[in-house]
Write an enzyme that holds these catalytic residues in place. Sequence first.
Site, PDB file in Angstrom:
ATOM      1  N   ASP A 292       0.859  -1.175   0.000  1.00  0.00           N
ATOM      2  CA  ASP A 292       0.000   0.000   0.000  1.00  0.00           C
ATOM      3  C   ASP A 292       0.909   1.243   0.000  1.00  0.00           C
ATOM      4  OD1 ASP A 292      -2.132   1.727   0.045  1.00  0.00           O
ATOM      5  OD2 ASP A 292      -3.230   0.648   1.593  1.00  0.00           O
TER       6      ASP A 292
HETATM    7  C1  NOJ Z   1      -4.039   3.909   0.213  1.00  0.00           C
HETATM    8  C2  NOJ Z   1      -5.234   3.009   0.347  1.00  0.00           C
HETATM    9  O1  NOJ Z   1      -5.146   2.297   1.565  1.00  0.00           O
HETATM   10  C3  NOJ Z   1      -5.393   2.029  -0.795  1.00  0.00           C
HETATM   11  O2  NOJ Z   1      -6.643   1.413  -0.656  1.00  0.00           O
HETATM   12  C4  NOJ Z   1      -5.253   2.703  -2.115  1.00  0.00           C
HETATM   13  O3  NOJ Z   1      -5.418   1.773  -3.157  1.00  0.00           O
HETATM   14  C5  NOJ Z   1      -3.876   3.358  -2.194  1.00  0.00           C
HETATM   15  N1  NOJ Z   1      -3.767   4.350  -1.131  1.00  0.00           N
HETATM   16  C6  NOJ Z   1      -3.605   4.027  -3.531  1.00  0.00           C
HETATM   17  O4  NOJ Z   1      -4.367   5.160  -3.660  1.00  0.00           O
END
Ligand code: NOJ
Length: 754
Positions: A292
């Site tokens: 993430d």
């Molecule tokens: C953080 C989030 O937790 C995740 O769900 C998302 O896909 C990513 N950022 C990218 O934006």
Amino acid sequence: MQTDSHTYNQPDPATEARVEALLAQMTLPEKIGQLVQLNPFGPFDPDEYDRQKAEAAANGRPFTYIPPLRHDMEALLRAGRVGSFLNVMLPGVINHCQRIAVEESRLGIPLIAGGDVIHGFRTIFPIPLAESCTWNPPLLERAARVAAEEASASGIDWIFAPMIDVARDLRWGRIAEGAGEDPFVGMAMARARVRGFQAADLSSGRRIAACPKHYVGYGAAEAGRDYNTADFSERTLRDVYLPPFKAAFDAGAGSVMSAFNEISGIPATANPLLLRAILRDEWQWPGVVLSDYEAVHELIAHGLAADLKDAARLSILAGLDMEMVSEGYATHLADLVAAGDVPLALVDEAARRVLRLKFRLGLFAQPYTDETLAETIILRPDFRTLALEVAQESMVLLKNEDDILPLAPPTRLAVIGPLADSHADMLGCWSLHTHPEDVETVLDGLAAYLPADAWRYTPGCPIRASEPTDIAAAVTAVQDADVILLVVGESADMSGEGHSRTHLGLPGRQQELADALAATGKPIVCVLMNGRPLVIPRLAAQVKALLVGWHGGIRAGRAVADILFGAVNPSGKLTASWPRAEGQIPLYYAHKNTGRPAAAAGVKQFAEYFKSVYLDEPNSPLFPFGFGLSYTRFAYSDLRLDPPTITPEETLVVTATLRNVGSRAGAEVVQLYVRDLVGSVTRPVKELKGFQKVTLQPGERRAIRFELPAQALGFTGREMRTVVEPGAFRLWVGPDCRGGLEGSFTVEEAHRRG
Ligand code: NOJ
């Protein structure tokens, strides 16, 4: 009907040969480049913003700010140091970067463009929690396909969804993004969404890969505070949190996103049990693990890594393939390999997986997006129709005293509440392409049914307490109305990532507004537009009807009106329990019995201190999992379990009759639950093991049939392996988790059979 869908997990010798041939030509920095996912844009530039705005105005074009690329982006692309980027969503920019990667880098390896497409791209569907309340996986497969059509036409190859975290804590804002509290529902929705995203024959001629997230246990954040520690047993991991991921992989998902959280002391992004032992050794899954956002860097804050180099080392050793944004791999992986701290074979393994996905997506053959396509695809009429259908099916009728709904025009309506006229809030969390003008509000919906002089609108109060309120005006406005339509709830930014809440009643002064309206004695029909289950016992008691409309997407308002006026019979059912009080959280139907279970209904709990109960509230939810009303009534009868005893290899056939005993056509979600009465480890009081959505005309009856393989009764036993244990089971077929028709059956070892 299921569409054709790609899988990225079946071995394909031709692809493997191409991957190996390419890998053999790659330098270490080029291999590492494949493991780097960046945001290609530099910081916000106010001068550039003004320039683009003026230019758009001069040309009469709608204005979209395109930030300049970060200063080193083109050089990095040319050097093959970037494998992917995220959330660009502008085909022109994607093609520009792609052209440099493909035509100006040494090996011409295409980029893979990832993006968050959570409940639609431009055709915004209801939030995923609402979508799950349809209990209609084929419908959600079609919705995911629409998202894929629009995203693919806009240059996206990789969708960071479905979010399949089981969530049992309503404080957690991200409960909006998933399928609620239950692994079985989560599995069904995961399969449907993966299949829809990865649909074959998209209009773009391109392909999409799904990226289920967040692996794993993110929904268990303590106290519902986003990113917080999760700590649960390996058994709970395997029985509750992992099954939706396994289902997504079995449906063909070729990538996964690791979660931000730690589990029992080890952050998911550097967790060898999760990333290596389970994914690779046990499941033999060949897909890409993406971190993430900056989760590798966050290992420092977690206190697992001393610095970014250490974080990169721990992540690659644990099995993380690609790093999102934080650049630990880009900066340190080559040195770590040179120093012998990271085996080159691990880098090869990770690069191989990324290349495999790129080949299978067809990116080498078709790296560019047709920049004119999106205009013809987005918001197509059939997409908008589907968004309406999903919104209608996602809405849940929780109360309908005296059958006040459907409303019979002519009814003089006083429409009150801040959500009745809100465009932006209907889009919910995670709609990156916010186009509030796409939205039909509740007022727009009403206008389709009622002449202008039959209703009037007075907001009464805003969503937030900090803005001016005129509750008195609302009370005056309802004086000559037959019915009050109260539209209240949460704003879009009260749920989603980083938006957890502790007070889960109506925000601001909305409950005060409801109190004032209730005091008039006029009947109230309440529509909630919300991003999570709310804690609203007072409101629920005050109103005659309560319809949960959720943040219902671009067609939300029309769907509400269709239900209020009976053009559509509601059929949604809850996929997460609604508590009576915040103090009950986490509250979920599949809980354990404990050694001192609360007694059956009717017992006065206040006198029963030494049971597992509260002094001040019953244990039960206000509205249970699986619950939702219809304008018609259904009757269940004739339960049969055949045969009453099965071996672990056999399948139980469960049949029952469902009748529509009301006067309207309607759809019922028939649910099958089991309880394993005695186990070598304790088992939940109920577990959902099947559901079917059945539409019946008035008076119609239908034979319902479920096949329940004994293997579906498996759980993680004492030795941490899945076991199906012999013994007695109870089974229910009914309208929600509280019961229905009840029967029992036995699982018996084959050798006991005479
Ligand atoms: C953080 C989030 O937790 C995740 O769900 C998302 O896909 C990513 N950022 C990218 O934006």
